[in-house]
Design an enzyme around this catalytic site. Structure first.
Site, PDB file in Angstrom:
ATOM      1  N   LYS A 186       0.824  -1.202   0.000  1.00 19.55           N
ATOM      2  CA  LYS A 186       0.000   0.000   0.000  1.00 19.55           C
ATOM      3  C   LYS A 186       0.867   1.265   0.000  1.00 19.55           C
ATOM      4  O   LYS A 186       2.080   1.194   0.178  1.00 19.55           O
ATOM      5  CB  LYS A 186      -0.920   0.000   1.230  1.00 19.55           C
ATOM      6  CG  LYS A 186      -1.931  -1.145   1.233  1.00 19.55           C
ATOM      7  CD  LYS A 186      -2.940  -1.008   0.112  1.00 19.55           C
ATOM      8  CE  LYS A 186      -4.132  -1.925   0.241  1.00 19.55           C
ATOM      9  NZ  LYS A 186      -3.866  -3.369   0.133  1.00 19.55           N
TER      10      LYS A 186
HETATM   11  C1  LIG Z   1      -9.939  -2.853  -1.893  1.00 18.39           C
HETATM   12  C2  LIG Z   1      -9.394  -3.542  -0.681  1.00 18.39           C
HETATM   13  N1  LIG Z   1     -10.236  -3.836   0.318  1.00 18.39           N
HETATM   14  C3  LIG Z   1      -9.818  -4.444   1.435  1.00 18.39           C
HETATM   15  C4  LIG Z   1      -8.493  -4.797   1.615  1.00 18.39           C
HETATM   16  C5  LIG Z   1      -8.111  -5.547   2.855  1.00 18.39           C
HETATM   17  O1  LIG Z   1      -7.064  -5.006   3.560  1.00 18.39           O
HETATM   18  P1  LIG Z   1      -6.115  -5.970   4.444  1.00 18.39           P
HETATM   19  O2  LIG Z   1      -5.292  -6.762   3.502  1.00 18.39           O
HETATM   20  O3  LIG Z   1      -5.326  -5.007   5.260  1.00 18.39           O
HETATM   21  O4  LIG Z   1      -7.018  -6.795   5.278  1.00 18.39           O
HETATM   22  C6  LIG Z   1      -7.575  -4.489   0.603  1.00 18.39           C
HETATM   23  C7  LIG Z   1      -6.140  -4.793   0.756  1.00 18.39           C
HETATM   24  O5  LIG Z   1      -5.598  -5.749   0.360  1.00 18.39           O
HETATM   25  C8  LIG Z   1      -8.039  -3.873  -0.584  1.00 18.39           C
HETATM   26  O6  LIG Z   1      -7.192  -3.635  -1.583  1.00 18.39           O
END
Ligand SMILES: Cc1ncc(COP(=O)(O)O)c(C=O)c1O
Length: 373
Positions: A186
């Site tokens: 990110k």
């Molecule tokens: C659009 C979107 N939603 C949700 C997430 C979930 O985040 P995490 O991987 O921190 O749980 C991500 C990240 O991978 C994402 O890109």
């Protein structure tokens, strides 16, 4: 692939000595969780995105899940979301027993098409999870109007959109509850981690309790007022988050410059489309750099050609409704969301990260041009 070819990775975190110092400080303090770094991280973050409240959590998924729990979603409820996203955009309410309803996306922005959302609303619809995919802002105004007209909860999955702007305001500032994520690919990272921003004090209070096993305000360690989770972030990760936030402007501007460089290098290549450009109402924060190949181009061959040149790519993004568990559980099939399905066949993420070198981007562009020639 030949052994002597230098690889260009898909992503790479941007960590400096200041980050190391801040993490070491926490390690040496002995206060590894539920300490002051978390509150500081939340304050800084809320200020950055223009939200009055923020609650740090263990991941973006955890933050989305908590908002779905606070919304009171349950079995029998329908929630509309985008098929062209990461699975967590739908999983977050499936955890609560709600049923996913996928509305198709707009081909250019790759975000939910508000007309498709409107058409998908039934008397069982309870919420919309709108995603800012690849850091490009979703069409918040019409979605918000729909949510208000139909009495729906609107949750913004801004996991890819730290620094994104919509209609002059930073994502997080518009009054809609939003979730950000800090996985290492990110814009900024805490290793794993996430942040929920809200404009509602009661929501923030619920988030803080739910992430901490349902402990009540002012209650003891072993007093639990509600069914909660361990979705806490720790101070080590919060300290890294503080270091990252301190240099967020630099990070976003380096990523913007890298994206512009790609668009210049790739703009003239036949057979591919570069990401949608910004306009007055939509300013992307660069999370990934995803090109769209023309119909008829064999994407697998392009991927293989690039791999031979040491260039990593990824098939961002498969449509969520066509994942095997979704097909099995809900019977979703091809044809449900044709725009998303078409994009899923043709989009390709190229190596993209804050410190990517111009020389490597040139190599990627050359390899891509050769693969498409
Ligand atoms: C659009 C979107 N939603 C949700 C997430 C979930 O985040 P995490 O991987 O921190 O749980 C991500 C990240 O991978 C994402 O890109």
């Amino acid at each position: 692939m030949k052994a002597d070819i230098r690889k260009v990775p898909l992503s790479s975190p941007y960590i400096d000595e200041r980050d190391e110092e801040l993490v070491l400080e926490v390690l040496r303090s002995g206060r590894l969780s539920l300490g002051p770094a978390i509150e500081r991280f939340e304050e800084l973050f809320a200020e950055k995105v223009g939200a009055p409240y923020a609650a740090a959590v263990s991941s973006g998924t955890a933050g989305l899940h908590l908002l779905c729990s606070i919304a009171g979603l349950r079995e029998g409820d329908e929630v509309i979301t985008s098929p062209y996203s990461f699975v967590a955009s739908a999983n977050c309410f499936i955890y609560e027993g709600a049923t996913p309803v996928f509305a198709d996306v707009d081909e250019r922005s790759m975000n939910l098409d508000s007309a498709a959302v409107e058409a998908a609303i039934t008397e069982r619809t309870k919420a919309i999870v709108a995603v800012d995919i690849f850091g490009y802002p979703c069409e918040l105004e019409p979605l918000r109007a729909l949510a208000e007209r139909h009495g729906l909860v609107l949750i913004q999955d801004a996991c890819e959109a730290l620094g994104t702007e919509y209609k002059g305001g930073t994502v997080g500032s518009h009054g809609v509850d939003a979730v950000f994520a800090f996985y290492p690919n990110k814009q900024m990272t805490t290793g794993e981690g996430g942040m929920v921003t809200t404009h509602d004090e009661e929501t923030r209070r619920r988030l803080v309790s739910l992430r901490n096993q349902g402990r009540a305000d002012g209650g003891g360690w072993l007093e639990h007022a509600r069914l909660g989770y361990n979705y806490r972030i720790d101070d080590i990760r919060a300290a890294l988050g503080i270091g990252q936030l301190e240099k967020l402007e630099t990070i976003l501007s380096l990523r913007g410059a890298a994206a512009r460089r790609y668009s210049e290098l790739l703009g003239g290549i036949e057979g591919l489309e570069v990401p949608l450009a910004d306009d007055a109402d939509h300013v992307r924060s660069w999370f990934v750099y995803v090109v769209t190949l023309a119909r008829g181009i064999d994407r697998e061959r392009v991927i293989a050609d690039l791999e031979r040149q040491g260039v990593a790519t990824s098939r961002y993004l498969p449509s969520i409704h066509l994942q095997s568990y979704m097909r099995e559980r809900y019977g979703f099939r091809e044809g449900l969301c044709p725009v998303s399905e078409d994009l899923s066949q043709r989009t390709l993420a190229l190596p993209f990260f804050t410190a990517i070198e111009a020389e490597d981007q040139e190599r990627v562009a050359e390899a891509l041009a050769a693969a498409l020639a």
